[in-house]
Design an enzyme around this catalytic site. Structure first.
Site, PDB file in Angstrom:
ATOM      1  N   ASP A   8      83.074  12.618  38.851  1.00  0.00           N
ATOM      2  CA  ASP A   8      83.777  12.964  39.896  1.00  0.00           C
ATOM      3  C   ASP A   8      84.240  11.418  40.688  1.00  0.00           C
ATOM      4  O   ASP A   8      84.231  10.736  39.850  1.00  0.00           O
ATOM      5  CB  ASP A   8      82.667  13.446  41.047  1.00  0.00           C
ATOM      6  CG  ASP A   8      81.640  12.476  41.715  1.00  0.00           C
ATOM      7  OD1 ASP A   8      81.563  11.468  41.089  1.00  0.00           O
ATOM      8  OD2 ASP A   8      81.035  12.702  42.592  1.00  0.00           O
ATOM      9  N   CYS A  65      78.558  10.455  38.245  1.00  0.00           N
ATOM     10  CA  CYS A  65      78.968  10.575  39.600  1.00  0.00           C
ATOM     11  C   CYS A  65      78.513   9.431  40.403  1.00  0.00           C
ATOM     12  O   CYS A  65      78.141   8.320  39.522  1.00  0.00           O
ATOM     13  CB  CYS A  65      78.373  11.931  40.212  1.00  0.00           C
ATOM     14  SG  CYS A  65      76.595  12.294  40.415  1.00  0.00           S
ATOM     15  N   THR A  67      75.370   8.960  41.956  1.00  0.00           N
ATOM     16  CA  THR A  67      73.941   8.591  41.872  1.00  0.00           C
ATOM     17  C   THR A  67      73.831   9.355  40.310  1.00  0.00           C
ATOM     18  O   THR A  67      72.590   8.973  39.761  1.00  0.00           O
ATOM     19  CB  THR A  67      73.194   9.367  42.735  1.00  0.00           C
ATOM     20  OG1 THR A  67      73.288  10.754  42.671  1.00  0.00           O
ATOM     21  CG2 THR A  67      73.237   8.680  43.942  1.00  0.00           C
ATOM     22  N   ILE A  69      72.853  12.111  40.107  1.00  0.00           N
ATOM     23  CA  ILE A  69      71.707  13.292  40.619  1.00  0.00           C
ATOM     24  C   ILE A  69      72.641  14.638  40.592  1.00  0.00           C
ATOM     25  O   ILE A  69      72.194  15.685  40.020  1.00  0.00           O
ATOM     26  CB  ILE A  69      70.974  12.993  41.962  1.00  0.00           C
ATOM     27  CG1 ILE A  69      70.219  11.731  41.732  1.00  0.00           C
ATOM     28  CG2 ILE A  69      70.085  14.040  42.555  1.00  0.00           C
ATOM     29  CD1 ILE A  69      69.565  10.984  43.045  1.00  0.00           C
ATOM     30  N   GLY A  70      73.659  14.666  41.540  1.00  0.00           N
ATOM     31  CA  GLY A  70      74.356  15.994  41.625  1.00  0.00           C
ATOM     32  C   GLY A  70      74.604  16.667  40.353  1.00  0.00           C
ATOM     33  O   GLY A  70      74.676  17.668  40.147  1.00  0.00           O
ATOM     34  N   MET A  71      75.417  15.664  39.510  1.00  0.00           N
ATOM     35  CA  MET A  71      75.689  16.191  38.217  1.00  0.00           C
ATOM     36  C   MET A  71      74.629  16.968  37.355  1.00  0.00           C
ATOM     37  O   MET A  71      74.815  17.797  36.621  1.00  0.00           O
ATOM     38  CB  MET A  71      76.263  15.035  37.445  1.00  0.00           C
ATOM     39  CG  MET A  71      77.821  14.723  37.891  1.00  0.00           C
ATOM     40  SD  MET A  71      78.924  15.816  37.682  1.00  0.00           S
ATOM     41  CE  MET A  71      80.587  15.095  37.517  1.00  0.00           C
ATOM     42  N   HIS A  98      62.539  13.158  22.211  1.00  0.00           N
ATOM     43  CA  HIS A  98      61.770  14.276  22.841  1.00  0.00           C
ATOM     44  C   HIS A  98      62.037  15.444  23.413  1.00  0.00           C
ATOM     45  O   HIS A  98      61.573  16.500  23.375  1.00  0.00           O
ATOM     46  CB  HIS A  98      60.473  13.651  23.734  1.00  0.00           C
ATOM     47  CG  HIS A  98      59.674  12.574  23.070  1.00  0.00           C
ATOM     48  ND1 HIS A  98      58.871  11.934  23.673  1.00  0.00           N
ATOM     49  CD2 HIS A  98      59.738  12.071  21.734  1.00  0.00           C
ATOM     50  CE1 HIS A  98      58.092  11.139  22.699  1.00  0.00           C
ATOM     51  NE2 HIS A  98      58.789  10.943  21.886  1.00  0.00           N
ATOM     52  N   ASN A  99      63.305  15.250  24.033  1.00  0.00           N
ATOM     53  CA  ASN A  99      63.969  16.573  24.630  1.00  0.00           C
ATOM     54  C   ASN A  99      65.006  17.040  24.272  1.00  0.00           C
ATOM     55  O   ASN A  99      65.546  18.139  24.772  1.00  0.00           O
ATOM     56  CB  ASN A  99      64.325  16.016  26.213  1.00  0.00           C
ATOM     57  CG  ASN A  99      63.273  15.105  27.120  1.00  0.00           C
ATOM     58  OD1 ASN A  99      63.295  14.076  27.308  1.00  0.00           O
ATOM     59  ND2 ASN A  99      61.881  15.891  27.042  1.00  0.00           N
ATOM     60  N   HIS A 133      57.842  18.439  19.971  1.00  0.00           N
ATOM     61  CA  HIS A 133      58.818  18.323  20.864  1.00  0.00           C
ATOM     62  C   HIS A 133      59.667  19.701  20.760  1.00  0.00           C
ATOM     63  O   HIS A 133      60.215  20.198  21.995  1.00  0.00           O
ATOM     64  CB  HIS A 133      59.632  17.027  20.771  1.00  0.00           C
ATOM     65  CG  HIS A 133      58.716  16.012  20.793  1.00  0.00           C
ATOM     66  ND1 HIS A 133      57.976  15.566  21.943  1.00  0.00           N
ATOM     67  CD2 HIS A 133      58.455  15.177  19.942  1.00  0.00           C
ATOM     68  CE1 HIS A 133      57.476  14.486  21.578  1.00  0.00           C
ATOM     69  NE2 HIS A 133      57.778  14.057  20.190  1.00  0.00           N
TER      70      HIS A 133
HETATM   71  C1  RB5 Z   1      79.771  11.599  46.064  1.00  0.00           C
HETATM   72  O1  RB5 Z   1      79.928  10.815  47.388  1.00  0.00           O
HETATM   73  C2  RB5 Z   1      78.304  11.765  45.871  1.00  0.00           C
HETATM   74  O2  RB5 Z   1      77.536  12.515  46.633  1.00  0.00           O
HETATM   75  C3  RB5 Z   1      78.118  12.078  44.321  1.00  0.00           C
HETATM   76  O3  RB5 Z   1      78.888  11.247  43.436  1.00  0.00           O
HETATM   77  C4  RB5 Z   1      76.969  12.106  43.729  1.00  0.00           C
HETATM   78  O4  RB5 Z   1      76.156  10.879  43.833  1.00  0.00           O
HETATM   79  C5  RB5 Z   1      76.014  13.250  43.733  1.00  0.00           C
HETATM   80  O5  RB5 Z   1      75.020  13.452  43.626  1.00  0.00           O
END
Ligand code: RB5
Length: 149
Positions: A8, A65, A67, A69-71, A98-99, A133
């Site tokens: 993103d 992205c 963090t 995390i979202g991806m 392992h994964n 595994h």
């Molecule tokens: C975008 O601001 C941010 O939320 C996105 O890049 C990501 O970190 C989401 O998990």
């Protein structure tokens, strides 16, 4: 090996860095965006990459992205995807051994480009150890099958 990569707006710089790395080490890839500097929604980039990897069009996927995390949350919703959020080289190695992860996710607001390169190089060149595994990831696949019914 064929890799699908996307980010993103929060992961543009590391995406470019990883594309350069793949060119240097001779890994074939396709870039699925985003093109923009403005704010976009990470599922719009994670889900198409995850679907292409799950369908066997690509061997691996790399998502970035802010963090990571979202991806990773979005990619792991696609059946057959094992996506790991990785910010260190040790985890990059172990999540292959392992994964058998087929997608890696990273956060550009968390790590620098140099570390991201090392993580990806390690992840792309480490093999799955199978054995016990394989039994474990088999249990996850079994759960996916059952929860579809
Ligand atoms: C975008 O601001 C941010 O939320 C996105 O890049 C990501 O970190 C989401 O998990």
């Amino acid at each position: 090996m064929k890799v699908a990569i996307a980010s993103d707006h929060g992961g543009l710089n590391i995406r470019e860095e990883i594309k350069s790395l793949m060119e240097e080490i001779g890994i074939e890839y396709e870039d699925f965006g985003c093109e923009c500097q403005t704010s976009v929604d990470y599922p719009d980039y994670a889900l198409p990459v995850a679907q292409k990897v799950a369908a066997g069009e690509f061997d691996r996927g790399i998502l970035i992205c802010g963090t990571g995390i979202g991806m990773s949350i979005a990619a792991n919703k696609v059946k057959g995807i094992r996506c790991a959020l990785v910010h260190d080289v040790y985890s990059a190695k172990l999540t292959r051994q392992h994964n058998d992860t087929n997608i890696i996710s990273m956060g550009e607001r968390v790590i620098g480009a140099g570390l991201a390169r090392e993580i990806v190089q390690t992840w792309l060149t480490t093999d799955f150890e199978a054995g016990r595994h394989a039994t474990r990831i088999g249990k996850i696949a079994e759960y996916e099958e059952k929860s579809e019914q």
